[in-house]
Motif scaffolding. Structure first.
Motif, PDB file in Angstrom:
ATOM      1  N   LEU A 116     -72.643   9.903  95.725  1.00  0.00           N
ATOM      2  CA  LEU A 116     -71.469  10.773  95.628  1.00  0.00           C
ATOM      3  C   LEU A 116     -71.696  11.900  94.616  1.00  0.00           C
ATOM      4  CD1 LEU A 116     -68.657   8.089  95.849  1.00  0.00           C
ATOM      5  CD2 LEU A 116     -69.141   9.899  97.512  1.00  0.00           C
ATOM      6  N   GLU A 117     -72.382  11.600  93.531  1.00  0.00           N
ATOM      7  CA  GLU A 117     -72.703  12.658  92.563  1.00  0.00           C
ATOM      8  C   GLU A 117     -73.618  13.704  93.206  1.00  0.00           C
ATOM      9  OE1 GLU A 117     -74.317  10.880  89.099  1.00  0.00           O
ATOM     10  OE2 GLU A 117     -72.368  10.285  88.286  1.00  0.00           O
ATOM     11  N   ALA A 118     -74.581  13.239  93.995  1.00  0.00           N
ATOM     12  CA  ALA A 118     -75.472  14.168  94.681  1.00  0.00           C
ATOM     13  C   ALA A 118     -74.705  15.015  95.697  1.00  0.00           C
ATOM     14  CB  ALA A 118     -76.590  13.400  95.378  1.00  0.00           C
ATOM     15  N   ALA A 139     -65.990  14.960  95.936  1.00  0.00           N
ATOM     16  CA  ALA A 139     -67.140  14.057  95.833  1.00  0.00           C
ATOM     17  C   ALA A 139     -67.345  13.605  94.392  1.00  0.00           C
ATOM     18  CB  ALA A 139     -68.387  14.758  96.351  1.00  0.00           C
ATOM     19  N   ARG A 140     -67.187  14.522  93.440  1.00  0.00           N
ATOM     20  CA  ARG A 140     -67.380  14.153  92.029  1.00  0.00           C
ATOM     21  C   ARG A 140     -66.285  13.187  91.572  1.00  0.00           C
ATOM     22  NH1 ARG A 140     -68.916  19.666  91.821  1.00  0.00           N
ATOM     23  NH2 ARG A 140     -66.844  20.331  91.091  1.00  0.00           N
ATOM     24  N   LYS A 141     -65.060  13.408  92.043  1.00  0.00           N
ATOM     25  CA  LYS A 141     -63.976  12.482  91.708  1.00  0.00           C
ATOM     26  C   LYS A 141     -64.266  11.093  92.277  1.00  0.00           C
ATOM     27  CE  LYS A 141     -60.029  15.661  91.316  1.00  0.00           C
ATOM     28  NZ  LYS A 141     -58.713  16.034  91.898  1.00  0.00           N
ATOM     29  N   ALA A 142     -64.752  11.077  93.520  1.00  0.00           N
ATOM     30  CA  ALA A 142     -65.074   9.796  94.149  1.00  0.00           C
ATOM     31  C   ALA A 142     -66.205   9.089  93.400  1.00  0.00           C
ATOM     32  CB  ALA A 142     -65.463  10.033  95.608  1.00  0.00           C
ATOM     33  N   ALA A 143     -67.164   9.854  92.893  1.00  0.00           N
ATOM     34  CA  ALA A 143     -68.260   9.268  92.134  1.00  0.00           C
ATOM     35  C   ALA A 143     -67.735   8.618  90.859  1.00  0.00           C
ATOM     36  CB  ALA A 143     -69.302  10.340  91.785  1.00  0.00           C
TER      37      ALA A 143
END
Length: 489
Positions: free
Chosen positions: A460-462, A476-480
């Motif tokens: 997710l960070e990627a 995506a960053r929030k999900a990570a």
């Protein structure tokens, strides 16, 4: 943990039978063999096992060489190789005997050239390569008399010669040539300009415009390599176009008419070198002996499926496919189903390298063909393998493929991206994969952070870094962050 990457890409070698034929056809090796069969009880050798000077003309004539100094030199070179490779057994003269009283007989290795295996022939040839390599790194003696003291001893310190450094430099050059030959899946098999090869050993990687001192070092190295490749070519390791001698003519002297009209910008005039298939084999053998990881396609045949999948983890696609074909060939048509089952079992795991193993398992199963279908269907309910099994079956138009549960879809998406991140593929392709997977499912990031996969947060960070849409990247960053919090860190 992810499989350790080999230091060099895998090489595709010719068969041992083909390489042995090439070895037997190498000009210097041919001459050595002919002299070994020519030598008899009346052949006279000196204290160092060398053919006495009086017999060099006869040896040169037997080899159909010119009756001059060059012919004698070539004959002496071939004789030394025959001795160094065990084609001849030489007994030095007894103490007090006259020079030339040594004896010579056929060596055990001579019979192996016709009665032995290809491996026997290649082993003898490798001994010859070592001997020629040693000759190529020996000091150049412009005036040997200057090195001999009044007491007859030789002043080796005056040579300013470090044998280990010389050998290391030539091995480094051959290693760079080997790597250039394997570049781009073998697309670099063309000849390499000698100046570029010399510069690869002299010019620092971070240097912009080379200094005059560096350029002078490159020029000196180039001329030393010119001498060395002239010596190495007859053993069959390289094809070499030497430096145009017209370039070496001192200022004020005239060059040959043919060379005078040559284009000064023609890089081929400065020497061109290419490793032969036999040269690839020989250089790799030397690197393996030195402890360098230099894989070859076929190394993994007969090994377990776990070794195969880890071994090809960072192979180029074509080399990986060739390796898999050789591995499957060991099972035969009757064992295809068992091979597929072994591959699937090896693909399981939660370690860092597992996603890439599963990716290569799927690619290996594609090579296995329809015989793999029973083994693939048997893992449809497996949480780690069920997704790739469905993909494999769907690609072949198989019937009765059950729809995957939603959690398997998200798990497969994470696993697929994790594998591609480990491959270090093209950024555009990876970005397309990330954006395609996230667009296929509404509320993708609301669900994917819950996936129980070791790489979920990293993936997710990627995705947050790679996604071109800023809003989606933020999701995506929030999900990570949620995935890391769920995992306790």
């Amino acid at each position: 943990m992810s499989a350790e990457r080999p230091s060099l890409p895998p090489v595709r070698l010719h068969s041992e039978a083909e390489l042995a034929r090439d070895a037997l056809a190498a000009p210097l090796f041919v001459r050595a063999v002919r002299l070994a069969r020519w030598a008899g009880p009346d052949t006279r050798v000196g204290a160092g096992g060398e053919l006495v000077e009086a017999q060099l003309p006869a040896a040169a004539e037997h080899l159909a060489l010119p009756a001059d100094e060059d012919g004698a030199a070539y004959a002496g070179e071939a004789w030394r190789l025959a001795v160094d490779t065990g084609l001849l057994d030489v007994t030095d003269p007894e103490e007090g005997a006259e020079d030339g009283d040594g004896t010579v007989a056929a060596g055990e290795n001579l019979a192996l050239l016709t009665g032995g295996s290809p491996q026997d022939v290649l082993g003898i040839w490798l001994d010859g390569l070592d001997a020629v390599h040693a000759d190529a790194t020996a000091p150049v003696l412009d005036d040997f008399a200057d090195l001999v003291g009044e007491d007859g001893s030789i002043d080796f310190d005056a040579l300013d010669w470090d044998p280990e450094a010389e050998a290391e430099f030539l091995d480094g050059v051959l290693g760079n040539l080997y790597l250039l030959t394997l570049a781009d899946n073998g697309a670099g098999e063309g000849p390499v300009p000698l100046p570029a090869l010399a510069a690869s050993m002299i010019v620092p990687d971070d240097m912009g415009e080379p200094t005059d001192d560096i350029l002078e070092q490159v020029s000196e190295a180039m001329m030393r390599l010119d001498d060395q490749f002239r010596l190495l070519e007859p053993i069959g390791i390289v094809e070499y176009r030497p430096v145009d001698e017209a370039l070496l003519v001192e200022e004020g002297e005239s060059a040959d008419d043919s060379a005078a009209g040559a284009d000064d910008e023609d890089v081929t005039r400065y020497g061109m070198v290419r490793l032969t298939p036999l040269g690839l084999y020989g250089v790799r053998a030397r690197m393996l002996e030195a402890g360098v990881d230099a894989p070859a396609v076929g190394d993994l045949a007969g090994k377990g499926a776990d070794v195969l999948l880890d071994g090809i983890a960072h192979y180029p696609e074509s080399a990986a496919r060739a390796e898999v074909k050789l591995w499957l060939a060991g099972y035969g048509a009757e064992g295809a189903a068992a091979a597929a089952a072994e591959l699937l079992a090896a693909a399981r795991g939660s370690d860092e390298g597992a996603p890439l193993r599963r990716l290569h398992c799927q690619q290996a199963l594609a090579v296995a063909g329809p015989e793999a279908e029973p083994a693939v269907r048997s893992v449809l309910g497996d949480p780690e393998l069920g997704g790739l099994a469905r993909v494999w079956l769907a690609e072949r138009g198989a019937a009765d493929v059950p729809a995957p549960p939603e959690d398997m879809i998200f798990w497969l998406a994470v696993d697929t991206i994790a594998a591609q991140l480990d491959v270090d593929g093209e950024l555009d392709e990876l970005q397309g994969l990330v954006e395609g997977l996230s667009a296929q499912h509404n509320g993708f990031f609301d669900e994917v952070w819950r996936v129980d996969h070791p790489a979920t947060a990293d993936v997710l960070e990627a995705m947050g870094r790679l996604h071109s849409d800023k809003k989606t990247a933020k999701e995506a960053r929030k999900a990570a962050f949620k995935a890391r919090s769920r995992a306790g860190g």
